[in-house]
Write a protein that holds these residues in place. Sequence first.
Motif, PDB file in Angstrom:
ATOM      1  N   MET A  12      -8.806   2.206  -8.640  1.00 15.16           N
ATOM      2  CA  MET A  12      -8.477   2.547  -7.272  1.00 15.16           C
ATOM      3  C   MET A  12      -9.528   3.540  -6.788  1.00 15.16           C
ATOM      4  O   MET A  12      -9.702   4.601  -7.369  1.00 15.16           O
ATOM      5  CB  MET A  12      -7.084   3.161  -7.226  1.00 15.16           C
ATOM      6  CG  MET A  12      -6.605   3.500  -5.857  1.00 15.16           C
ATOM      7  SD  MET A  12      -6.243   2.122  -4.763  1.00 15.16           S
ATOM      8  CE  MET A  12      -4.935   1.286  -5.594  1.00 15.16           C
ATOM      9  N   CYS A  13     -10.211   3.164  -5.751  1.00 18.35           N
ATOM     10  CA  CYS A  13     -11.237   4.008  -5.146  1.00 18.35           C
ATOM     11  C   CYS A  13     -10.667   4.621  -3.871  1.00 18.35           C
ATOM     12  O   CYS A  13      -9.904   3.984  -3.167  1.00 18.35           O
ATOM     13  CB  CYS A  13     -12.465   3.148  -4.829  1.00 18.35           C
ATOM     14  SG  CYS A  13     -13.732   4.019  -3.903  1.00 18.35           S
ATOM     15  N   ARG A  14     -11.045   5.837  -3.619  1.00 14.80           N
ATOM     16  CA  ARG A  14     -10.595   6.504  -2.404  1.00 14.80           C
ATOM     17  C   ARG A  14     -11.807   6.992  -1.624  1.00 14.80           C
ATOM     18  O   ARG A  14     -12.842   7.326  -2.199  1.00 14.80           O
ATOM     19  CB  ARG A  14      -9.702   7.690  -2.784  1.00 14.80           C
ATOM     20  CG  ARG A  14      -8.970   8.263  -1.604  1.00 14.80           C
ATOM     21  CD  ARG A  14      -7.883   9.206  -2.034  1.00 14.80           C
ATOM     22  NE  ARG A  14      -7.167   9.666  -0.852  1.00 14.80           N
ATOM     23  CZ  ARG A  14      -6.382  10.714  -0.837  1.00 14.80           C
ATOM     24  NH1 ARG A  14      -6.189  11.402  -1.931  1.00 14.80           N
ATOM     25  NH2 ARG A  14      -5.783  11.071   0.275  1.00 14.80           N
ATOM     26  N   ASN A  15     -11.669   7.072  -0.325  1.00 15.80           N
ATOM     27  CA  ASN A  15     -12.718   7.590   0.546  1.00 15.80           C
ATOM     28  C   ASN A  15     -13.210   8.931  -0.012  1.00 15.80           C
ATOM     29  O   ASN A  15     -12.398   9.801  -0.334  1.00 15.80           O
ATOM     30  CB  ASN A  15     -12.122   7.759   1.951  1.00 15.80           C
ATOM     31  CG  ASN A  15     -13.051   8.396   2.922  1.00 15.80           C
ATOM     32  OD1 ASN A  15     -13.541   9.488   2.714  1.00 15.80           O
ATOM     33  ND2 ASN A  15     -13.280   7.715   4.018  1.00 15.80           N
ATOM     34  N   PRO A  16     -14.529   9.122  -0.154  1.00 14.39           N
ATOM     35  CA  PRO A  16     -15.040  10.364  -0.746  1.00 14.39           C
ATOM     36  C   PRO A  16     -14.564  11.632  -0.037  1.00 14.39           C
ATOM     37  O   PRO A  16     -14.245  12.620  -0.685  1.00 14.39           O
ATOM     38  CB  PRO A  16     -16.556  10.228  -0.643  1.00 14.39           C
ATOM     39  CG  PRO A  16     -16.822   8.794  -0.435  1.00 14.39           C
ATOM     40  CD  PRO A  16     -15.606   8.199   0.199  1.00 14.39           C
ATOM     41  N   ARG A  17     -14.508  11.605   1.285  1.00 20.61           N
ATOM     42  CA  ARG A  17     -14.052  12.784   2.019  1.00 20.61           C
ATOM     43  C   ARG A  17     -12.600  13.105   1.669  1.00 20.61           C
ATOM     44  O   ARG A  17     -12.248  14.248   1.392  1.00 20.61           O
ATOM     45  CB  ARG A  17     -14.195  12.565   3.531  1.00 20.61           C
ATOM     46  CG  ARG A  17     -13.782  13.789   4.349  1.00 20.61           C
ATOM     47  CD  ARG A  17     -13.510  13.469   5.794  1.00 20.61           C
ATOM     48  NE  ARG A  17     -12.360  12.589   5.875  1.00 20.61           N
ATOM     49  CZ  ARG A  17     -12.243  11.572   6.720  1.00 20.61           C
ATOM     50  NH1 ARG A  17     -13.193  11.295   7.569  1.00 20.61           N
ATOM     51  NH2 ARG A  17     -11.157  10.830   6.728  1.00 20.61           N
ATOM     52  N   ASP A  18     -11.748  12.079   1.670  1.00 20.01           N
ATOM     53  CA  ASP A  18     -10.338  12.288   1.329  1.00 20.01           C
ATOM     54  C   ASP A  18     -10.193  12.740  -0.114  1.00 20.01           C
ATOM     55  O   ASP A  18      -9.338  13.564  -0.441  1.00 20.01           O
ATOM     56  CB  ASP A  18      -9.544  11.008   1.558  1.00 20.01           C
ATOM     57  CG  ASP A  18      -9.465  10.620   3.027  1.00 20.01           C
ATOM     58  OD1 ASP A  18      -9.664  11.507   3.887  1.00 20.01           O
ATOM     59  OD2 ASP A  18      -9.210   9.444   3.321  1.00 20.01           O
TER      60      ASP A  18
END
Length: 100
Positions: A1-7
Amino acid sequence: MCRNPRDNLISAWQFVNKRRAALPPSTDKLPPLSLEEAFELFCDGISIFGPFWDHVLGYWKESLEKPHKVLFMKYEDLKNEPLIHLKRLAEFMGCGFTLE
């Protein structure tokens, strides 16, 4: 699961500061980590999982090389279209389901 880097950065920053604040009074408490400090650490690749891009790209590449063993998903996609991505996850696990 990848998440937006900023988040990912903001979530990790908040988590670290909550953990620091929760240390027992008998320990030497660390001051809260500023967002600027957290950003610098993140950009320098200092995190629990190592450098963000190395971590994410490692899984992404494995998902391309071994699509039957590694499923790469993005958190934001799952959040925006849960039915589509849960169905994809279920099929990957060999547990497909119908809309019923």
